[in-house]
Design a protein around this motif. Structure first.
Motif, PDB file in Angstrom:
ATOM      1  N   GLY A 150      -4.127  12.221  -6.897  1.00 16.66           N
ATOM      2  CA  GLY A 150      -3.583  10.873  -7.087  1.00 16.66           C
ATOM      3  C   GLY A 150      -4.362  10.149  -8.161  1.00 16.66           C
ATOM      4  N   GLY A 151      -3.914   8.946  -8.483  1.00 13.59           N
ATOM      5  CA  GLY A 151      -4.615   8.120  -9.451  1.00 13.59           C
ATOM      6  C   GLY A 151      -4.066   8.252 -10.861  1.00 13.59           C
ATOM      7  N   GLU A 152      -4.923   7.930 -11.843  1.00 11.00           N
ATOM      8  CA  GLU A 152      -4.498   7.882 -13.252  1.00 11.00           C
ATOM      9  C   GLU A 152      -3.884   9.210 -13.694  1.00 11.00           C
ATOM     10  N   TYR A 153      -4.396  10.302 -13.137  1.00  9.39           N
ATOM     11  CA  TYR A 153      -3.880  11.633 -13.502  1.00  9.39           C
ATOM     12  C   TYR A 153      -2.358  11.721 -13.381  1.00  9.39           C
ATOM     13  N   GLY A 196      -2.028   3.461  -4.114  1.00  6.87           N
ATOM     14  CA  GLY A 196      -2.809   4.372  -3.287  1.00  6.87           C
ATOM     15  C   GLY A 196      -4.271   4.421  -3.701  1.00  6.87           C
ATOM     16  N   THR A 197      -4.589   5.355  -4.598  1.00  2.09           N
ATOM     17  CA  THR A 197      -5.985   5.579  -4.982  1.00  2.09           C
ATOM     18  C   THR A 197      -6.698   4.287  -5.396  1.00  2.09           C
ATOM     19  N   ALA A 198      -6.063   3.472  -6.226  1.00  4.52           N
ATOM     20  CA  ALA A 198      -6.735   2.251  -6.704  1.00  4.52           C
ATOM     21  C   ALA A 198      -7.008   1.291  -5.555  1.00  4.52           C
ATOM     22  N   LEU A 199      -6.120   1.271  -4.554  1.00  2.00           N
ATOM     23  CA  LEU A 199      -6.355   0.441  -3.369  1.00  2.00           C
ATOM     24  C   LEU A 199      -7.542   0.983  -2.580  1.00  2.00           C
ATOM     25  N   MET A 200      -7.637   2.291  -2.517  1.00  2.00           N
ATOM     26  CA  MET A 200      -8.778   2.927  -1.812  1.00  2.00           C
ATOM     27  C   MET A 200     -10.083   2.531  -2.491  1.00  2.00           C
ATOM     28  N   VAL A 201     -10.041   2.486  -3.825  1.00  2.00           N
ATOM     29  CA  VAL A 201     -11.248   2.180  -4.607  1.00  2.00           C
ATOM     30  C   VAL A 201     -11.629   0.701  -4.506  1.00  2.00           C
ATOM     31  N   GLU A 202     -10.625  -0.169  -4.660  1.00  2.00           N
ATOM     32  CA  GLU A 202     -10.892  -1.607  -4.850  1.00  2.00           C
ATOM     33  C   GLU A 202     -10.725  -2.418  -3.562  1.00  2.00           C
ATOM     34  N   GLY A 203      -9.974  -1.896  -2.603  1.00  2.00           N
ATOM     35  CA  GLY A 203      -9.689  -2.674  -1.393  1.00  2.00           C
ATOM     36  C   GLY A 203      -8.509  -3.603  -1.600  1.00  2.00           C
ATOM     37  N   PRO A 204      -8.037  -4.223  -0.521  1.00  2.00           N
ATOM     38  CA  PRO A 204      -6.805  -5.042  -0.587  1.00  2.00           C
ATOM     39  C   PRO A 204      -6.883  -6.228  -1.542  1.00  2.00           C
ATOM     40  N   VAL A 205      -8.093  -6.612  -1.942  1.00  2.00           N
ATOM     41  CA  VAL A 205      -8.201  -7.708  -2.925  1.00  2.00           C
ATOM     42  C   VAL A 205      -7.512  -7.319  -4.230  1.00  2.00           C
ATOM     43  N   THR A 230     -12.581  10.792  -8.239  1.00  2.00           N
ATOM     44  CA  THR A 230     -13.085  11.302  -9.506  1.00  2.00           C
ATOM     45  C   THR A 230     -12.937  10.199 -10.556  1.00  2.00           C
ATOM     46  N   GLU A 231     -13.307  10.512 -11.787  1.00  2.00           N
ATOM     47  CA  GLU A 231     -13.246   9.520 -12.863  1.00  2.00           C
ATOM     48  C   GLU A 231     -11.816   9.035 -13.087  1.00  2.00           C
ATOM     49  N   PHE A 232     -10.831   9.914 -12.871  1.00  2.00           N
ATOM     50  CA  PHE A 232      -9.446   9.564 -13.204  1.00  2.00           C
ATOM     51  C   PHE A 232      -8.532   9.531 -11.984  1.00  2.00           C
ATOM     52  N   GLY A 233      -9.101   9.550 -10.781  1.00  2.00           N
ATOM     53  CA  GLY A 233      -8.236   9.475  -9.605  1.00  2.00           C
ATOM     54  C   GLY A 233      -8.876  10.052  -8.370  1.00  2.00           C
ATOM     55  N   SER A 234      -8.084  10.794  -7.598  1.00  2.00           N
ATOM     56  CA  SER A 234      -8.591  11.284  -6.310  1.00  2.00           C
ATOM     57  C   SER A 234      -7.973  12.629  -5.979  1.00  2.00           C
ATOM     58  N   ILE A 235      -8.668  13.315  -5.089  1.00  2.00           N
ATOM     59  CA  ILE A 235      -8.133  14.557  -4.521  1.00  2.00           C
ATOM     60  C   ILE A 235      -8.290  14.470  -3.014  1.00  2.00           C
ATOM     61  N   ASN A 247       0.843  -1.207   0.000  1.00  2.00           N
ATOM     62  CA  ASN A 247       0.000   0.000   0.000  1.00  2.00           C
ATOM     63  C   ASN A 247       0.866   1.241   0.000  1.00  2.00           C
ATOM     64  N   ALA A 248       0.293   2.349  -0.407  1.00  2.00           N
ATOM     65  CA  ALA A 248       0.949   3.654  -0.255  1.00  2.00           C
ATOM     66  C   ALA A 248       0.551   4.225   1.096  1.00  2.00           C
ATOM     67  N   SER A 249       1.481   4.889   1.761  1.00  2.00           N
ATOM     68  CA  SER A 249       1.157   5.484   3.049  1.00  2.00           C
ATOM     69  C   SER A 249      -0.049   6.414   2.894  1.00  2.00           C
ATOM     70  N   GLY A 250      -0.951   6.323   3.853  1.00  2.00           N
ATOM     71  CA  GLY A 250      -2.154   7.146   3.817  1.00  2.00           C
ATOM     72  C   GLY A 250      -3.358   6.355   3.363  1.00  2.00           C
ATOM     73  N   VAL A 251      -3.134   5.219   2.691  1.00  2.00           N
ATOM     74  CA  VAL A 251      -4.239   4.414   2.183  1.00  2.00           C
ATOM     75  C   VAL A 251      -4.249   3.049   2.876  1.00  2.00           C
ATOM     76  N   TYR A 252      -5.389   2.720   3.476  1.00  2.00           N
ATOM     77  CA  TYR A 252      -5.542   1.443   4.172  1.00  2.00           C
ATOM     78  C   TYR A 252      -4.479   1.211   5.246  1.00  2.00           C
ATOM     79  N   CYS A 253      -4.205   2.229   6.031  1.00  2.00           N
ATOM     80  CA  CYS A 253      -3.111   2.079   7.022  1.00  2.00           C
ATOM     81  C   CYS A 253      -3.274   3.011   8.221  1.00  2.00           C
TER      82      CYS A 253
END
Ligand SMILES: C=Cc1c(C(=O)O)[nH]c(=O)[nH]c1=O
Length: 311
Positions: A220-223, A271-280, A62-67, A18-24
């Motif tokens: 963060g994210g695709e952007y 980071g962002t994708a883990l936030m969206v999808e979870g650890p799976v 957002t559609e392409f990531g997170s703020i 994970n990236a720090s800040g996400v799921y931690c």
């Protein structure tokens, strides 16, 4: 085929975390990453005292990531030291990452003293890039301060330590930062943290989407993938080879991981994708990366790490 890697002197059975800040933030989230297909975890950046952080809403997808403008909410470094010190007992031989951030050099040193005095046997990630503490510039953009911090840190701390850096956007800045970083026995640099102070707007209501800082927040994210890949590769080109690279930013698929490794990363953080999808997500990422490696005839990440071709 193996996606195993070695980082900061430890072996990991794959190259994802994970990236720090996400799921931690707390033990539940850290255990969820621990029990996933991720190789290890990093904690939310711990400060000397617990922090509530900024008012909500402070995160938006957002559609392409997170703020985000979280404002460094965390349970305090002692919480994370206690958790990891106990977790090490339950998983002997496993290496974990503890992220820390002080608001000045004295605090950084006090945090490191706490780590030294604890049973923590993992890797410290010193966050030099939090973009969301009102009134505080990002340390990573103040080169003299980075130099002074690293000099003081390595005068007192002699165990594995890496730094989390903000994105840079100027070749001369890559040169100047690499010159500083190469002076110190860093285990790694982690590029990138979010792209600071972006703005996302809801057109219907003509309003920003997060409350802090009049809607300004880290992107963060695709952007951010092109910027992340450039920072990973720029430091790979410039740093002593004993300073490894963690690639963070824009990872959603095995293909994105492949690109980060091609740019020189020895480990990647999601980071962002883990936030969206979870650890799976780590199961899907592993399968996708292994499929790409099989297709290309690579058996380990060292077969292609850093081997980006130029025209
Ligand atoms: C630790 C603070 C950070 C935060 C935060 O807590 O606002 N957000 C980020 O995107 N990166 C950070 O480094």
């Amino acid at each position: 085929i193996s996606t195993a890697t070695t980082l900061a002197g430890s072996n990991f059975d794959n190259c994802m975390m994970n990236a720090s800040g996400v799921y931690c933030m707390d033990s539940d989230e850290l255990l969820a990453v621990e029990n996933s297909k991720a190789a290890t975890f990093v904690t939310k950046s711990g400060t000397l005292q617990p922090r509530k952080g900024n008012p909500e809403p402070r995160y938006f997808e957002t559609e392409f990531g997170s703020i985000n403008s979280m404002g460094l909410p965390n349970n305090g470094v002692d919480y994370y030291l206690d958790f990891v010190s106990q977790d090490q007992i339950n998983h002997p031989g496993k290496t974990y990452f503890l992220s820390i951030t002080g608001f000045n050099l004295a605090e950084d040193l006090e945090l490191l003293q706490k780590v030294t005095d604890s049973d923590f046997a993992g890797v410290v990630e010193l966050n030099l890039s939090c973009p969301n503490v009102p009134g505080k510039p990002q340390t990573g953009y103040d080169f003299e301060t980075v130099d002074a911090i690293l000099k003081a840190v390595f005068d007192v701390y002699h165990k594995p330590l890496g730094v989390k850096l903000p994105p840079y956007f100027d070749i001369i800045h890559f040169d100047q930062m690499a010159e500083i970083l190469n002076k110190y026995p860093l285990s790694y640099v982690n590029s990138i943290n979010s792209i600071g102070n972006g703005l996302y707007i809801n057109d219907d209501t003509e309003t920003v989407v997060i409350k802090p800082k009049q809607g300004f927040g880290g992107i963060g994210g695709e952007y951010v993938k092109p910027t992340a890949l450039a920072n990973v590769h720029a430091f790979y080109q410039r740093l002593n080879k004993d300073i490894q690279i963690i690639g963070t930013g824009g990872i959603q698929t095995g293909k994105d991981i492949f690109e980060h490794i091609l740019c020189g990363a020895s480990m990647v953080q999601v980071g962002t994708a883990l936030m969206v999808e979870g650890p799976v997500i780590f199961e899907r990422l592993t399968a996708e990366l292994e499929a790409i490696m099989a297709e290309k005839g690579y058996s380990s990440i060292e077969d292609f790490r850093g081997k980006l071709n130029y025209l």
